[in-house]
Design a protein around this motif. Structure first.
Motif, PDB file in Angstrom:
ATOM      1  N   VAL A  75       0.898  20.053  -2.891  1.00 34.36           N
ATOM      2  CA  VAL A  75       0.975  21.147  -3.858  1.00 34.36           C
ATOM      3  C   VAL A  75      -0.032  20.914  -4.983  1.00 34.36           C
ATOM      4  O   VAL A  75      -0.510  19.793  -5.192  1.00 34.36           O
ATOM      5  CB  VAL A  75       2.400  21.285  -4.428  1.00 34.36           C
ATOM      6  N   PRO A  76      -0.374  21.952  -5.746  1.00 31.11           N
ATOM      7  CA  PRO A  76      -1.374  21.815  -6.813  1.00 31.11           C
ATOM      8  C   PRO A  76      -0.925  20.891  -7.947  1.00 31.11           C
ATOM      9  O   PRO A  76       0.270  20.654  -8.143  1.00 31.11           O
ATOM     10  CB  PRO A  76      -1.544  23.256  -7.320  1.00 31.11           C
ATOM     11  N   VAL A  77      -1.913  20.418  -8.686  1.00 32.37           N
ATOM     12  CA  VAL A  77      -1.643  19.613  -9.884  1.00 32.37           C
ATOM     13  C   VAL A  77      -1.995  20.374 -11.153  1.00 32.37           C
ATOM     14  O   VAL A  77      -1.782  19.871 -12.261  1.00 32.37           O
ATOM     15  CB  VAL A  77      -2.431  18.285  -9.845  1.00 32.37           C
ATOM     16  N   ALA A  78      -2.537  21.567 -11.015  1.00 34.83           N
ATOM     17  CA  ALA A  78      -2.937  22.358 -12.181  1.00 34.83           C
ATOM     18  C   ALA A  78      -1.731  22.616 -13.080  1.00 34.83           C
ATOM     19  O   ALA A  78      -0.621  22.867 -12.605  1.00 34.83           O
ATOM     20  CB  ALA A  78      -3.546  23.683 -11.734  1.00 34.83           C
ATOM     21  N   ASP A  79      -1.971  22.521 -14.394  1.00 29.83           N
ATOM     22  CA  ASP A  79      -0.955  22.772 -15.417  1.00 29.83           C
ATOM     23  C   ASP A  79       0.171  21.753 -15.403  1.00 29.83           C
ATOM     24  O   ASP A  79       1.245  22.000 -15.978  1.00 29.83           O
ATOM     25  CB  ASP A  79      -0.371  24.186 -15.275  1.00 29.83           C
ATOM     26  N   GLN A  80      -0.031  20.628 -14.736  1.00 35.28           N
ATOM     27  CA  GLN A  80       0.943  19.541 -14.795  1.00 35.28           C
ATOM     28  C   GLN A  80       0.405  18.426 -15.698  1.00 35.28           C
ATOM     29  O   GLN A  80      -0.794  18.190 -15.752  1.00 35.28           O
ATOM     30  CB  GLN A  80       1.234  18.980 -13.399  1.00 35.28           C
ATOM     31  N   GLY A  98       0.661   9.122  -7.336  1.00 36.12           N
ATOM     32  CA  GLY A  98      -0.431   9.957  -6.854  1.00 36.12           C
ATOM     33  C   GLY A  98       0.119  11.183  -6.157  1.00 36.12           C
ATOM     34  O   GLY A  98       1.235  11.161  -5.623  1.00 36.12           O
ATOM     35  N   ARG A  99      -0.657  12.263  -6.168  1.00 32.69           N
ATOM     36  CA  ARG A  99      -0.193  13.493  -5.513  1.00 32.69           C
ATOM     37  C   ARG A  99      -0.116  13.288  -4.003  1.00 32.69           C
ATOM     38  O   ARG A  99      -1.109  12.970  -3.356  1.00 32.69           O
ATOM     39  CB  ARG A  99      -1.130  14.651  -5.832  1.00 32.69           C
ATOM     40  N   GLY A 100       1.081  13.448  -3.476  1.00 30.66           N
ATOM     41  CA  GLY A 100       1.301  13.297  -2.051  1.00 30.66           C
ATOM     42  C   GLY A 100       1.825  11.938  -1.640  1.00 30.66           C
ATOM     43  O   GLY A 100       2.117  11.735  -0.452  1.00 30.66           O
ATOM     44  N   THR A 101       1.971  11.002  -2.566  1.00 34.38           N
ATOM     45  CA  THR A 101       2.495   9.689  -2.175  1.00 34.38           C
ATOM     46  C   THR A 101       3.853   9.823  -1.509  1.00 34.38           C
ATOM     47  O   THR A 101       4.135   9.219  -0.475  1.00 34.38           O
ATOM     48  CB  THR A 101       2.631   8.769  -3.400  1.00 34.38           C
ATOM     49  N   CYS A 102       4.697  10.667  -2.119  1.00 32.35           N
ATOM     50  CA  CYS A 102       6.045  10.882  -1.621  1.00 32.35           C
ATOM     51  C   CYS A 102       6.071  11.994  -0.572  1.00 32.35           C
ATOM     52  O   CYS A 102       6.719  11.854   0.471  1.00 32.35           O
ATOM     53  CB  CYS A 102       6.950  11.209  -2.818  1.00 32.35           C
ATOM     54  N   SER A 352      11.933  10.117  -2.340  1.00 31.38           N
ATOM     55  CA  SER A 352      12.970  11.079  -2.696  1.00 31.38           C
ATOM     56  C   SER A 352      12.360  12.449  -2.943  1.00 31.38           C
ATOM     57  O   SER A 352      11.334  12.569  -3.620  1.00 31.38           O
ATOM     58  CB  SER A 352      13.705  10.619  -3.960  1.00 31.38           C
ATOM     59  N   ILE A 353      13.016  13.483  -2.431  1.00 30.33           N
ATOM     60  CA  ILE A 353      12.536  14.850  -2.657  1.00 30.33           C
ATOM     61  C   ILE A 353      12.559  15.180  -4.145  1.00 30.33           C
ATOM     62  O   ILE A 353      11.845  16.088  -4.595  1.00 30.33           O
ATOM     63  CB  ILE A 353      13.404  15.849  -1.844  1.00 30.33           C
ATOM     64  N   ARG A 354      13.335  14.457  -4.927  1.00 29.38           N
ATOM     65  CA  ARG A 354      13.380  14.701  -6.379  1.00 29.38           C
ATOM     66  C   ARG A 354      12.048  14.406  -7.042  1.00 29.38           C
ATOM     67  O   ARG A 354      11.771  14.910  -8.137  1.00 29.38           O
ATOM     68  CB  ARG A 354      14.482  13.846  -7.023  1.00 29.38           C
ATOM     69  N   GLU A 355      11.231  13.580  -6.424  1.00 26.60           N
ATOM     70  CA  GLU A 355       9.931  13.229  -7.002  1.00 26.60           C
ATOM     71  C   GLU A 355       8.810  14.115  -6.484  1.00 26.60           C
ATOM     72  O   GLU A 355       7.696  14.078  -7.015  1.00 26.60           O
ATOM     73  CB  GLU A 355       9.601  11.760  -6.696  1.00 26.60           C
ATOM     74  N   ALA A 356       9.078  14.900  -5.452  1.00 27.17           N
ATOM     75  CA  ALA A 356       8.046  15.746  -4.851  1.00 27.17           C
ATOM     76  C   ALA A 356       7.681  16.891  -5.779  1.00 27.17           C
ATOM     77  O   ALA A 356       8.525  17.410  -6.514  1.00 27.17           O
ATOM     78  CB  ALA A 356       8.535  16.280  -3.516  1.00 27.17           C
ATOM     79  N   HIS A 357       6.414  17.274  -5.766  1.00 23.13           N
ATOM     80  CA  HIS A 357       5.879  18.446  -6.467  1.00 23.13           C
ATOM     81  C   HIS A 357       5.816  18.268  -7.980  1.00 23.13           C
ATOM     82  O   HIS A 357       5.402  19.186  -8.685  1.00 23.13           O
ATOM     83  CB  HIS A 357       6.704  19.706  -6.154  1.00 23.13           C
TER      84      HIS A 357
END
Length: 384
Positions: A75-80, A98-102, A352-357
């Protein structure tokens, strides 16, 4: 294997495979490495030619086998608000940031690390690896992949989808069907509403019908349903239309989704809605303005993963992980598509899905180690 998985994960994170962008560089990276290991590799590209799935096989050219699957898009990282570079792996406090680690390059990295440890000639059955595009935008890559596999007569006996489940064995989740309904009416002055076709009013009636169907779905709850809630659901995500208080609305849109616990519920909703639109709403609109219309765009129709009494994938992974049972989850995955292909399918992966996105997405190293342990045991099973 853990250290090698972390090294590979660093490489994978460096590919910014946000769903709107190409994943071809990452796919080439994986394809080159699997081909170097002697794997039989094939690609299926999207219509644009900028994205592709990779399907790789080690071991004998026989029917069945085991498939490990993960999606390559993120998923995007814009505005995060990230405190680290999202496309550079950062190791800190027992976590990999990092984006996508999880979600879900950690699982893919462990897959490649496993492949590097195996003697392919010693495998008693094929070990397949499926890496897809655009899971985050409707599981488009997996849908293309299963069509290709079906045409080639490839149906793995067992499919393990490595979405983040904290290494719990997941045997079921609801489907996810997403739609946008577009209403085209006839604008006019608000003082003469009968002279126009108010798209917003018809959108409101459409939404009211969806809410009625939502209540009807509760009465269709399967007696054996293990989901929470146990019935299929409908959600209204967005309603838009209109430009001013005194203007009849010419165009309107409704975004909505349903999460069916059984395929027959989706058929029930779509059938009832089609009857209402074609039999009531559209004729009323066209009686005033012949060019009025209601169009439904299918954003995604992704099958759920239905819990099965007999599931060889669940039994195998429970044995590999030591799990005492299997659970259900609310989020969707590609698993239902592989189940439709004919494979016994479960979801089990690190993180954990809690860390995703989220910003500062991370994967605990301990979780990746548990994944590596499961995959090592899988490899041992396939050579004995």
């Amino acid at each position: 294997m853990l250290d090698r998985s972390i090294d590979i994960l660093g490489d994978l994170i460096a590919f910014p495979t946000v769903s709107i962008d190409s994943n071809l560089d990452l796919i080439k990276y994986l394809s080159d490495r699997f081909e170097a290991l002697g794997a039989r590799c094939s690609l299926t590209a999207d219509n644009s030619g900028t994205k592709a799935n990779l399907f790789a096989t080690l071991g004998p050219d026989l029917p069945g086998g085991v498939m490990l699957s993960g999606h390559t898009d993120v998923v995007p990282v814009a505005d995060q608000d990230w405190t680290t570079d999202p496309f550079e792996l950062t190791r800190r406090d027992g976590k990999l940031f990092g984006r996508g680690t999880c979600d879900m390059k950690g699982f893919i990295a462990a897959n490649l690390a496993l492949a590097e440890t195996l003697d392919a000639s010693a495998l008693k059955q094929p070990l397949h690896f499926a890496f897809t595009y655009d899971e985050e935008t409707g599981c488009l890559g997996a849908q293309s992949l299963i069509r290709d596999l079906a045409q080639r007569g490839i149906v793995p006996d067992i499919a393990i989808v490595g979405e983040p489940t904290e290494m719990r064995v997941i045997e079921g989740h609801k489907g996810c069907y997403e739609y946008t309904a577009r209403f085209a009416g006839l604008e006019g002055h608000g003082s003469a509403p009968d002279a126009g076709v108010n798209a917003a009013e018809y959108a409101a009636r459409y939404v009211a019908k969806l809410l009625e169907l939502r209540e009807n779905l509760k009465a269709r709850t399967p007696v054996t349903s293990k989901f929470d809630p146990p019935w299929s659901t409908i959600n209204i995500g967005r309603i838009s239309g209109g430009v001013a208080h005194n203007v009849i609305v010419g165009k309107a849109e409704v975004d909505w989704e349903m999460r069916p616990v059984q395929a027959s519920d989706a058929d029930f909703v779509k059938g009832a809605l089609t009857d209402y639109v074609d039999g009531t709403l559209v004729p009323e609109m066209k009686s005033v303005h012949p060019k009025a219309s209601i169009e439904l765009e299918i954003i995604a129709e992704v099958a759920g993963l239905e819990p099965m009494d007999d599931n060889a994938a669940r039994d195998l992974v429970a044995k590999l992980t030591g799990a005492n049972g299997a659970d259900l989850v609310a989020f969707g995955t590609e698993a239902g598509l592989f189940q439709q292909l004919g494979s016994n399918t479960i979801v089990c992966g690190p993180g954990s899905i809690r860390e995703a996105h989220k910003s500062d997405e991370y994967l605990e190293i301990e979780q990746l180690e548990l994944c590596c342990r499961m995959l090592r045991r899988l490899g041992e099973t396939l050579v004995n």
